[in-house]
Design an enzyme around this catalytic site. Structure first.
Site, PDB file in Angstrom:
ATOM      1  N   GLU A  59      30.945  35.591  40.113  1.00 24.26           N
ATOM      2  CA  GLU A  59      31.313  34.229  40.526  1.00 24.26           C
ATOM      3  C   GLU A  59      32.077  33.530  39.396  1.00 24.26           C
ATOM      4  OE1 GLU A  59      27.731  32.942  43.484  1.00 24.26           O
ATOM      5  OE2 GLU A  59      27.153  33.358  41.436  1.00 24.26           O
ATOM      6  N   LEU A 107      38.473  40.260  27.526  1.00 24.66           N
ATOM      7  CA  LEU A 107      39.128  41.315  28.306  1.00 24.66           C
ATOM      8  C   LEU A 107      39.495  40.766  29.673  1.00 24.66           C
ATOM      9  CD1 LEU A 107      36.801  44.350  27.560  1.00 24.66           C
ATOM     10  CD2 LEU A 107      39.233  44.232  27.009  1.00 24.66           C
ATOM     11  N   LYS A 142      31.237  49.416  29.510  1.00 21.34           N
ATOM     12  CA  LYS A 142      31.302  48.036  29.032  1.00 21.34           C
ATOM     13  C   LYS A 142      29.848  47.625  28.796  1.00 21.34           C
ATOM     14  CE  LYS A 142      33.437  43.579  29.667  1.00 21.34           C
ATOM     15  NZ  LYS A 142      32.346  42.801  29.127  1.00 21.34           N
ATOM     16  N   GLU A 201      28.909  46.603  20.014  1.00 20.81           N
ATOM     17  CA  GLU A 201      27.986  45.830  20.842  1.00 20.81           C
ATOM     18  C   GLU A 201      26.558  46.149  20.416  1.00 20.81           C
ATOM     19  OE1 GLU A 201      29.674  43.999  22.985  1.00 20.81           O
ATOM     20  OE2 GLU A 201      28.278  43.371  24.571  1.00 20.81           O
ATOM     21  N   CYS A 468      -3.487  38.249  69.100  1.00 14.90           N
ATOM     22  CA  CYS A 468      -2.291  37.639  68.504  1.00 14.90           C
ATOM     23  C   CYS A 468      -1.025  38.280  69.080  1.00 14.90           C
ATOM     24  CB  CYS A 468      -2.315  37.789  66.991  1.00 14.90           C
ATOM     25  SG  CYS A 468      -0.817  37.191  66.199  1.00 14.90           S
TER      26      CYS A 468
HETATM   27  S1  IVH Z   1      37.008  46.413  23.661  1.00 14.33           S
HETATM   28  C1  IVH Z   1      39.696  42.627  23.034  1.00 14.33           C
HETATM   29  N1  IVH Z   1      35.123  47.925  24.497  1.00 14.33           N
HETATM   30  O1  IVH Z   1      33.339  42.969  26.114  1.00 14.33           O
HETATM   31  C2  IVH Z   1      38.588  43.174  22.363  1.00 14.33           C
HETATM   32  N2  IVH Z   1      34.711  45.573  24.492  1.00 14.33           N
HETATM   33  O2  IVH Z   1      35.938  41.738  24.782  1.00 14.33           O
HETATM   34  C3  IVH Z   1      38.390  44.591  22.650  1.00 14.33           C
HETATM   35  N3  IVH Z   1      32.473  44.960  25.281  1.00 14.33           N
HETATM   36  O3  IVH Z   1      32.255  40.610  24.261  1.00 14.33           O
HETATM   37  C4  IVH Z   1      37.125  44.781  23.278  1.00 14.33           C
HETATM   38  N4  IVH Z   1      31.782  46.995  25.699  1.00 14.33           N
HETATM   39  O4  IVH Z   1      31.750  42.802  23.048  1.00 14.33           O
HETATM   40  C5  IVH Z   1      35.483  46.645  24.272  1.00 14.33           C
HETATM   41  N5  IVH Z   1      33.559  49.459  25.223  1.00 14.33           N
HETATM   42  C6  IVH Z   1      33.902  48.191  24.983  1.00 14.33           C
HETATM   43  C7  IVH Z   1      33.049  47.096  25.225  1.00 14.33           C
HETATM   44  C8  IVH Z   1      33.489  45.789  24.961  1.00 14.33           C
HETATM   45  C9  IVH Z   1      31.461  45.712  25.719  1.00 14.33           C
HETATM   46  C10 IVH Z   1      32.432  43.480  25.204  1.00 14.33           C
HETATM   47  C11 IVH Z   1      32.832  42.903  23.905  1.00 14.33           C
HETATM   48  C12 IVH Z   1      33.296  41.521  24.287  1.00 14.33           C
HETATM   49  C13 IVH Z   1      33.709  41.667  25.711  1.00 14.33           C
HETATM   50  C14 IVH Z   1      35.186  41.528  25.893  1.00 14.33           C
END
Ligand code: IVH
Length: 709
Positions: A59, A107, A142, A201, A468
């Protein structure tokens, strides 16, 4: 920062905006841009600062896209506070602020193969490649935790920071040192690198998270809503000892900066992103494992496939992930793509379908089943959850409502993981405005008004009145249903209609219907009456296991019915069996045995069967039934299952019996051939082993859901 009233207003405004079409005229566009900006700033505060989002990711993303779209059409309307103009802020006042060596952007999001193909086309345009030239991508999970940015100088870890506002973050070096998967030293100098910035992360394994929450429950303190909250909260703890207790882990997913002593960029010596991740792995960093968690895909079609695989395996993954990240593998091409204020143009997140959504609980209805059990069902404002429209959800029982403090009018957070039935995670009490009503559980049957009973030790209130209507109708609906007597076209609507006409009193009446009269009932006709007659007549020849199951005895499911009829010549013969004799049968346990003996010693049951027999219904088992093995389509047919941890919904023996009734086999140890592991509270090494082997892990509720499929 925001009062409860304001929070509720922002929440309602968000829901409204989600349903409003994007404006086209300047005036309405301005209004929408302003509203969207304020609303998104609020949600970012809930998400990043409070760690307590009230909107589902999907959302939020939809609103974000809406704002982006409007801003693209009306650039003059863009406000400086717009979240599209800066990355979100999670800076706190508790730590020193440090500036990142390179800005940490967000992203862009994608949701399907088409979005990915569009992204691929954009990358080709930016890099001047031909449409048919494939681009190689590196795809990773991710991770759904908290970002960490690490700086190494002279091969030593010198700094660690949160993402903050993307430009600067909170300095959390003391905390980073307590995370064992972050190396204190790494040999970057052998590549001529003096200073490097890495991003990753911080996460908590789902099993570790469960342990932490179980401990909290025992201590009587508030539990964490999810592993992400536990991880991001952990990063901001002031006591590194507590951090160590939280079992935080860090996955590194990017090298964002690398220079030599003179400040010269050292990244050009590397060709691909994947190569850098390999390098990190060799230096002792935790990175997504190649093939299992990370893949180099030869083109965007392969990327889409890998993303789908990731989504399908999401629940079995040991950590929470909310999507996949797709990155152009070649670093030179990445540089050619460049970035916007908000995100790099060489990467995109593939977001999994939202597992969670928030909606309003409008009312609670109480349904009475064929056994008299009263089930509270929440009527919800319809909401989309993982691609399915949800307007009702079971509240299970009185204790569930009390424990979650669910009130009528509350905003509730729903979740649907994998194929599991949706459920309420929690009520969002901070969105209450005082008009919500505390639930008073009924003491009388909502259908026949007789007093409800709740036997000690049980969680269900039951109507025990033999007259019932809800129970009578429920039993009939079950009797004619597909898995029981399978009377085609005969469903609840017909049963209700005939019951109202006084044509149905007992199950035997189903075989004594007056079809001439039915033909004259409203909504019927001669043809439908004839069709029904044909279906009812046909059901008389059903094998007896169907009839036994159709009687609806507690614990006597389809598989049990088949096992039982294989031992007898005639259904009524079950009256001659003792509990001990029944227990000797393969897969029949004491609960089922007791129920069978109890029911078949009831003269009314035998009389009903005799009556049905006189009406032409088959009560004699055939030879083929006697030979028949457990059905191939039983929910756990040919499956093995391990129960581990403390089970709260049923005992270990009951669990084994239920598994056996559904055609499965409970076994003692976890191996790669195991079909399922059911994990109760404080599950330990077996759970870990199952997760390492990628075996589906179920909660007790998920196990019950599986059985009822
Ligand atoms: S690449 C532009 N790879 O997603 C920065 N981000 O950036 C490049 N995240 O809070 C980010 N897993 O912590 C990248 N495999 C992954 C990721 C990842 C999680 C998170 C990152 C950030 C968000 C967007």
């Amino acid at each position: 920062m925001y009062t409860n009233k304001e929070q509720k207003e922002f929440f309602e405004a968000s829901k409204k905006l989600l349903q409003t079409p994007t404006a086209t005229g300047l005036e309405t566009a301005k209004e929408q841009v302003d509203k969207l900006t304020d609303v998104l700033v609020f949600h970012e505060w809930k998400y990043y600062v409070q760690d307590n989002p009230v909107l589902a990711d999907f959302e939020y993303d939809t609103l974000y896209k809406k704002l982006e779209e409007l801003e693209a059409h009306f650039p003059l309307l863009v406000r400086t506070t717009s979240p599209t103009q800066r990355v979100s802020n999670d800076l706190t006042e508790n730590f020193e602020t440090v500036v990142h060596l390179t800005p940490m952007l967000s992203l862009e999001n994608s949701y399907n193969a088409e979005d990915l193909a569009d992204f691929d086309a954009r990358v080709k345009k930016l890099t001047g490649l031909e449409t048919e030239q494939p681009i190689e991508y590196c795809v990773e999970p991710k991770f759904d935790g908290g970002t960490i940015v690490l700086v190494y100088e002279n091969d030593k870890l010198v700094r660690a920071a949160t993402r903050g506002n993307g430009i600067a973050g909170d300095d959390i070096i003391a905390n980073a040192k307590a995370i064992k998967s972050i190396p204190m030293r790494a040999n970057f100098s052998k590549f001529g690198i003096h200073k490097a910035e890495l991003r990753g992360e911080v996460l908590i394994k789902k099993t570790a998270f469960d342990k932490i929450n179980a401990k909290k429950t025992k201590e009587g303190v508030a539990v964490f809503a999810n592993p992400r909250n536990a991880a991001t909260g952990g990063l901001r703890l002031k006591d590194p000892k507590q951090i160590a207790e939280r079992a935080l882990e860090a996955f590194i997913f990017q090298v964002s900066y690398a220079t030599d002593e003179a400040g010269k960029d050292q990244l050009p010596q590397f060709e691909t992103h994947n190569e850098l991740i390999e390098l990190l792995s060799a230096e002792g960093f935790k990175v997504p494992k190649i093939d299992k968690e990370r893949a180099v895909c030869k083109d965007i079609a392969a990327v889409a496939k890998y993303c789908e695989k990731g989504e399908a395996e999401r629940e079995a993954y040991a950590y929470e992930i909310d999507g996949m990240v797709v990155k152009v593998n070649n670093l030179q091409l990445q540089a050619e793509c460049g970035m916007t204020n908000h995100h790099p143009r060489w990467a995109i997140a593939f977001k999994f379908k939202a597992k969670q959504a928030t909606t309003i609980l409008n009312d609670i209805e109480y349904q009475v089943g064929r056994t008299g059990a009263v089930t509270p069902v929440a009527r919800l404002q319809t909401v989309d959850l993982a691609g399915v429209k949800i307007s009702n959800v079971s509240l299970h029982n009185e204790d569930f409502i009390k424990e979650k403090d669910i009130r009528i009018g509350d905003t509730v957070l729903l979740e649907r993981a994998g194929d599991v039935i949706p459920y309420i995670v929690k009520s969002l009490s901070e969105l209450r405005d005082g008009t919500e009503k505390v639930v008073t559980y009924p003491t009388n049957c909502p259908v026949c008004e007789s007093d409800l009973e709740r036997p000690e030790g049980e969680s269900i209130w039951r109507c025990v009145s033999p007259t019932c209507e809800a129970q009578i109708i429920g039993r009939m609906v079950h009797f004619v249903s597909k898995n029981a007597m399978n009377i085609d076209g005969f469903g609840e609507a017909y049963i209700q209609a005939f019951y109202k006409e006084n044509m149905l009193h007992s199950l035997a009446d189903i075989y004594q219907l007056d079809y001439n009269r039915i033909a004259f009932l409203e909504g019927f006709g001669e043809r439908s009456a004839q069709k029904l007659q044909k279906a009812i007549e046909a059901s008389k020849q059903n094998p007896t296991h169907r009839l036994l199951y159709a009687l609806g005895l507690r614990f006597v499911g389809r598989t049990n019915s088949k096992i039982l009829v294989a031992e007898i010549d005639k259904l009524q013969d079950l009256a001659n069996w003792t509990v001990e004799q029944l227990c000797e049968l393969r897969d029949i346990g004491p609960k089922v045995a007791e129920q069978v003996v109890d029911s078949f010693s009831n003269p009314a049951v035998i009389e009903l069967l005799n009556q049905l027999e006189e009406l032409g219904v088959n009560t004699t088992t055939t030879e083929s039934e006697k030979k028949k093995e457990v059905a191939e389509d039983a929910p756990l047919a040919n499956k093995t299952i391990v129960f581990t941890g403390k089970l709260t919904k049923f005992s270990r023996d009951e669990a084994k019996e239920m598994a056996a009734n559904a055609g499965g086999k409970a076994v003692g140890s976890v191996s790669s051939k195991l079909s399922y592991l059911v994990a109760g509270e404080k599950a330990g090494s077996k759970l870990k082993k199952a997760q390492d082997l990628g075996i589906p892990v179920l909660t007790e509720q998920e196990f019950l859901d599986l059985l009822s499929q």
